[in-house]
Design a protein around this motif. Sequence first.
Motif, PDB file in Angstrom:
ATOM      1  N   SER A 131       1.067  -1.254   0.128  1.00 13.89           N
ATOM      2  CA  SER A 131      -0.132   0.008  -0.098  1.00 13.89           C
ATOM      3  C   SER A 131       0.778   1.003   0.172  1.00 13.89           C
ATOM      4  CB  SER A 131      -0.752   0.029   1.187  1.00 13.89           C
ATOM      5  OG  SER A 131      -0.018  -0.055   2.363  1.00 13.89           O
ATOM      6  N   PRO A 132       0.462   2.302  -0.439  1.00 18.86           N
ATOM      7  CA  PRO A 132       1.341   3.552  -0.671  1.00 18.86           C
ATOM      8  C   PRO A 132       1.844   3.971   0.800  1.00 18.86           C
ATOM      9  CG  PRO A 132      -0.595   3.842  -1.945  1.00 18.86           C
ATOM     10  CD  PRO A 132      -0.932   2.546  -1.040  1.00 18.86           C
ATOM     11  N   ASP A 133       0.989   3.865   1.930  1.00 21.50           N
ATOM     12  CA  ASP A 133       1.468   4.327   3.152  1.00 21.50           C
ATOM     13  C   ASP A 133       2.463   2.994   3.916  1.00 21.50           C
ATOM     14  OD1 ASP A 133      -0.267   2.212   3.887  1.00 21.50           O
ATOM     15  OD2 ASP A 133      -1.514   3.502   4.899  1.00 21.50           O
ATOM     16  N   GLY A 134       2.708   2.177   3.337  1.00 18.81           N
ATOM     17  CA  GLY A 134       3.536   1.025   3.857  1.00 18.81           C
ATOM     18  C   GLY A 134       2.963   0.233   5.024  1.00 18.81           C
ATOM     19  N   GLY A 135       1.643   0.526   5.319  1.00 18.57           N
ATOM     20  CA  GLY A 135       1.096  -0.159   6.257  1.00 18.57           C
ATOM     21  C   GLY A 135       0.564  -1.683   6.052  1.00 18.57           C
ATOM     22  N   ARG A 136       0.480  -1.776   4.669  1.00 15.58           N
ATOM     23  CA  ARG A 136      -0.121  -3.231   4.326  1.00 15.58           C
ATOM     24  C   ARG A 136       0.919  -3.650   3.071  1.00 15.58           C
ATOM     25  NH1 ARG A 136      -4.004  -0.014   4.587  1.00 15.58           N
ATOM     26  NH2 ARG A 136      -4.458  -0.209   2.501  1.00 15.58           N
TER      27      ARG A 136
END
Length: 809
Positions: free
Chosen positions: A119-124
Motif C-alpha cells: 500500500s502507498p503508506d507502507g502499512g499493508r
Amino acid sequence: MRGTRLLLIALLMGCGAVGLSRVVRLARGPHPVSGIPIVTPGPDGDYRILHNGWKIRPAGRHLSCNDLPLGGEISPDGRLVAIPNCGYNRHAVHVLDLEAEKEIATILVAQAWHGTTWSPDGGRFYVSGGIGGAQTIIHVFGKASNGDWERTGTIQLDGAPERSCVSGLAMAPDGRYLVALNHKDGCAYVLDPATGTTTHRLQVGTHPSACAWSADRTELLVASWGSSEVVRLRIGQDRQPTITARWRVGAHPNALATTADGRVFVSCGNEDTVYVLDGRTGEVMERIRTALSPLDPLGSTPNALAITGNRLYVANADNDSLCVVDIGRRGRSRVLGFIPTGWYPTAVLAAPNGRKLLVGSGKGTGTQPNPARLPLNPIIPAGFEYIGRQLNGLLSFVDPPSERELAEYTRQVLACTPRPGKDRSQAMGRSVIPRRPGDPCPIRYVLYIIKENRTYDQVFGDLPQGNGDPTLCLFGRDVTPNQHALAEEFVLQDNLYCNGEVSQDGHPWSTMAYATDFTQRAWVLRYSGKGDLTDAAGMADSSAGFIWQACKAKGISYRSYGEYATHPTLEGHSSLEYIGKAGPGQAPPGRDTDRAEIFLREFREFERNGTMPRFMVMSLGENHTNGTRPGSYTPKAMVASNDLAVGRIVEAVSHSSLWKEFAIFIIEDDAQNGPDHVDSHRTAGLVISPYVRRRFVDSTMYSTTSMLRTMELILGLPPLTQHDARATPMYACFTDKPDLRPFTALPPRVDLNAKNPATAYGAAVSARMDWTEYDRIDEDALNRILWHSIKGERTPYPGVVRSALIRGD
C-alpha cells in the motif's frame, strides 16, 4: 521460524551425511583413461559442485528459506522487503529488514505466488495466493497490535476457482484500486482493496504473469508470459481498464522494470534476452543478451530484473548468476560482468539508495545424498528424503560491486561454469566419438531409451566394482539380470546424474537439454499437491527445440516410440515425423515387453528394406511401477519386465547386420523414486555399442546432457542449449576399435506375471493413487511403499540427510 539465522552455507565447506553401510567414495584425481578429474557433487574448496557439473559460490550474506523465492517488493520507505517462497516445500512470506539484513517475520501460508505489492503508506502489503482450489485469494498482511506482521485477511477474485491462479499484483499509486493478474483465465482484475470486491475484469493475454507501472505511473504494463508480448493498460477514474497497446517481445516475458526516462526492460526467459522498449511507442530500442558468452546457445533463463542508478541486474536462473548491465546510455547498454549466486536465482531487488541488492536463489545450495544413519537434525523423522524436500532457498544480501570487485565476481562465475571444449577433449585417448559435429564417425544409428525414476543404488548398488551401497538396492541382479549383465559386459557408469528432479522437467531435460522457466515453476506446485499451472501455449517447450527437430533440420531420419508421441504402429501411422501428438513418456498401454516387440517388428522391417532411421527415441517406463495397487503387477514384476525388454532389444540389435554401426543409450528421465548414498540425482544408465569399452567402470562425472551431447556428436548435430554444449561427452566410454561380440538376453528370474494381493504392504494407499500417467501420484509415498514391500516391514526406512549449517555474523 521467525528470525531465520544468518548463515554461512556449510554446504560449500562440508556435509554431514553418514552412509548406511559400505560406502565406496570415488577417489578424486585423473580418470585412468580420459585424464579428466573424477569429481562428485559436493564441496570443492570454496565452491560446491552441483549434480549437473556446474558449481556455485554465492556472493553476499545469506538467510535460509524454503525453495523458490519469487517476486518480492521493497516497502515505500525502502526499509522492508516482503518476499514469498513458492516452491515444493511449505510456502511462506518473509518480511526482511533490508538495512539490518535480518528476518523480522516469517508468515506461513497454504499457497503463495510471485505477485507482491505494498500500500502507498507502507502499512499493508499483498501477496498473490497462487492456484485456486476451494478459494482463489490474495493474502493481505498488516501489523498486529503488538507490532508484529501477520496475515490480516484475504481478497477473493470473482469467478470459478478452478479457472484461477493469481500471479502479478500492482497497487494503484494513490491506493484506490489493486490490479491482480490471473494466469489461468488471462484476465486482469481490478479490485477495491477496502472491500475486496472485483469492480472490473479485462482479458489481456495468455498467461499474464508480471506487471509494473510506467515511468509516469499512469499506465500498467503487463508481461503476457504465454503470448510473447507486453500489454499496456490505462485504468480510468472509474477503474475501468482499457488496452492502449500491445508490443511484441521475445519468448516467455516474465519480468518488467522501468526507468525514469521511459524505457521498459523485459526479460524473456526462453530467449536469453532482455528487450528494451520505448515506453511511449513500444519500439524495440535494443536487445541485451544475458548469456555468459555471445556465442552461447539458449540456456541462461533470465527471469527477474532490478534497476538501481545506471545498472540493470538480471537473474540468470540457469547460469546461477546475476548479469550486470550498464544502461546509462540510452540505446547503448553494455554488459559489465556477472555476480555469482546460489543455485537457480529467481528474484532480485535493489534498495532505493542503490547500496544493497537482495537475491533469491530458487534451489539454494544443491542436493545431497538421501540416506543417512545419523541425521544432524533429530527432529526430522526417519525416512530417506524425497528429492523435492531437499530443495532449499537462499536469500542473499549483496553489496553492488565496484568495477574491480565485479571483475573478480565474473571470474568466479566463469570458474563455476563447465568448459568441456578445452579441458575435456585433450588427454582422452583414442575414442570413436567425434570431437566436433560433422567429423567422421563409424557409428551411424542411435537408439535412445528413456526409462522412469530410478537411482543408481536402487539398481546397481549391489555391483561391487562400482560405487554402490548394497543395502539400498531394491532391484538388483535377481530382478534386473540383463541390465546387470550389460553394465558388466560393456561399461558401468557409477557417476551419472539426471539433470531433472522429476518427470515433468526430466523428460524436457532428456530431449531438449533444458527445462523452461515455466516448467521449473510448475513442477514444484504439481508434485507438492498445490495444483497444476496451466500451459495453454506450449510453454514447456524450449525455443531451441527437441533433438528430433535438430535431426530434421540436418536431414537425419528419426522416429519416436512413445516419447512425446503416440505410438506410430498402434495408431496406424508410418511417418518418421510422427512426433508431438502426445506428452513425454506416453508409451502405449501394456507391458514393456509388448512395447519392445512393437519396436523389434519395425526394426527388422527397416533392416530388410534398408530404411533404418538414424535416430530413434523410446519411452520404456514400466520400471516406474504401480506400487502395490491390488491386482496390478508387483513392483518386481514390472521392473523385471522392463529389464527383459531392454535385454531383448539389445539382443536383436547386436545380432543384426547393422550392429557394427549402432549405439544404444539408456537413462532414467529422473531419479526421484529412491535413495542414493552419493546424491539424489544419481541414476542408472547404460551405453551399448561395439565401440564401447568392454568390462570397464567409467567414473567420469556425467549427466543427462552428457548423454545427449554424445549422441549429437555421433549424428553430427550442434548442441541444443548451453547445457549439452557444456556437458562432458562420454569419450571415455568408447574406444576406436569395435568388438562385435553380440549380447544374448537373459531369462527373467522373477515371475513377470506376479500380482499384488489386497493384503500387500501399502495396497490401500496404492489403490487410491492415479496411475494414468507417470508421476500423477505422491512419489514420496510410493518410495516408502516400494521400500517396505520389497525389503519387508521390519527393515527400517533409510534415515534423512541434513547438512550442517554454520552460524555467521
